[in-house]
Write a protein that holds these residues in place. Structure first.
Motif, short mmCIF file in Angstrom:
data_model
loop_
_atom_site.label_atom_id
_atom_site.label_comp_id
_atom_site.label_asym_id
_atom_site.label_seq_id
_atom_site.Cartn_x
_atom_site.Cartn_y
_atom_site.Cartn_z
N CYS A 27 0.67 -1.10 0.02
CA CYS A 27 0.05 -0.17 -0.09
C CYS A 27 0.80 1.31 -0.08
O CYS A 27 0.64 2.25 -0.66
CB CYS A 27 -0.87 0.09 1.21
N ASP A 28 2.13 1.34 0.68
CA ASP A 28 2.90 2.41 0.69
C ASP A 28 3.43 2.62 -0.57
O ASP A 28 3.66 3.91 -1.17
CB ASP A 28 3.91 2.21 1.73
N GLU A 76 0.84 4.10 -2.86
CA GLU A 76 0.68 5.71 -2.54
C GLU A 76 1.85 6.29 -3.21
O GLU A 76 1.50 7.51 -3.76
CB GLU A 76 0.86 5.62 -1.12
N GLY A 109 -2.66 5.24 -4.51
CA GLY A 109 -3.27 4.74 -3.20
C GLY A 109 -4.89 4.84 -3.33
O GLY A 109 -5.68 3.92 -2.13
#
Length: 244
Positions: free
Chosen positions: A141-142, A145, A150
Motif C-alpha cells: 500500500c505504501d 501511494e 493509493g
C-alpha cells in the motif's frame, strides 16, 4: 574509494562505497560457432540517486547490460562491483541475496495477475521474504501511494489503464525497498501521454534517492534524461549533455 565488505559463503554485508555500481572493462560474449559479443569491454560508474537512460535499437545489447547490472548475468570478462563489492567473488546464493536486496525490476510487459487486485499484485515480490501478511500489505500500500495509486488498491488490472498497470508494476518493485530500479522499456507498451506520466514518475523516484536505469529505444525520451548512454552492437558511448 570502494567499501570495506564482509563476504561469507552465502551472503555479503555492504558497508558503503562512493559508487552505487561500477563496471571495470566488463564484457559479455555468448558461446556459439561464431561467438556473439553482446557487450564489448566497458568501464562505467553509476552514482546513487542518478537517472540514466540506455538507448539503442533492438539487439544492440541494452538488455544484456541491464542483466549484468541486475546480477541476472555475470560478465564473461572484467569485473562488476555493487557498492564496492566485487560480485565475481560471490557464490550464486550470495548473488541472489544481493540482487533481492539492492535491485527492483520493471519490464515492458506489466506481468500483473488478472485475478488479483492492485494491492495483491504489488505484494507478489514480497511473498518469499518471510514477512507476515499485514507487513506485506502495508509495504504494498505504501508503494502504491508512492506511485499515485493509493485510491486504486482494490482495483483489478482489467479496470486499470495501461499507464496505471505499469505504475502497479513499478509499485511491486518499490515494495521490496530496492536502492536501484532497473527498467527495461517501461514505456514500450504505452501511448505518448502514459509514457510521459511513467517517465515523470521515474524522474520523481530518482529525485527521492532511488538510482534509476531506464532502457529505451525511444530517442526523444532518452534525450530528455540527465544522463544518456548509447549502445550499438555492444559498444557503449556516453552522450555529451551539450549535444542533447
Amino acid at each position: 574509494m570502494r567499501a570495506k565488505t564482509r563476504v561469507g559463503p552465502h551472503a555479503v554485508e555492504l558497508v558503503g562505497s562512493d559508487w552505487e555500481m561500477e563496471l571495470e572493462q566488463a564484457a559479455v560474449t555468448y558461446p556459439a560457432a561464431v561467438p556473439v559479443r553482446a557487450l564489448r569491454p566497458v568501464s562505467l560508474r553509476f552514482a546513487a540517486a542518478e537517472m540514466v537512460a540506455v538507448a539503442g535499437r533492438s539487439g544492440s545489447g541494452k538488455s544484456t547490460l541491464l542483466n549484468v547490472l541486475g546480477l541476472l548475468d555475470r560478465p564473461t570478462q572484467g569485473r562488476y562491483f555493487v557498492r564496492g563489492v566485487d560480485t565475481s567473488m560471490l557464490s550464486e546464493s550470495a548473488l541472489t541475496s544481493l540482487r533481492g536486496r539492492e535491485f527492483g525490476f520493471v519490464f515492458q510487459s506489466f506481468h500483473l495477475l488478472a485475478d488479483r487486485t492492485a494491492a495483491e499484485n504489488a505484494e507478489l515480490g514480497l511473498l518469499y521474504r518471510g514477512m507476515g501478511a499485514s507487513e506485506r500489505r502495508a509495504k504494498a500500500c505504501d508503494a502504491l501511494e508512492r506511485v499515485g495509486l493509493g485510491h486504486r488498491l482494490s482495483a483489478m488490472p482489467g479496470t486499470l489503464s495501461g499507464g496505471e498497470q505499469q505504475r502497479v508494476a513499478i509499485a511491486r518493485a518499490l515494495a521490496q525497498r530496492p536502492r536501484v530500479l532497473l527498467c527495461d522499456e517501461p514505456t514500450g507498451n504505452l501511448d505518448r501521454r502514459n509514457s510521459e506520466l511513467v517517465t515523470s514518475l521515474l524522474r520523481d523516484l530518482a529525485a527521492e534517492g532511488l538510482t534509476v536505469i531506464m532502457v529505451t529505444h525511444e530517442l526523444q525520451i532518452a534525450a530528455a534524461m540527465p544522463r544518456c548512454l548509447d549502445i550499438d552492437d555492444g559498444v557503449i558511448t556516453e552522450r555529451d549533455p551539450v549535444s542533447r
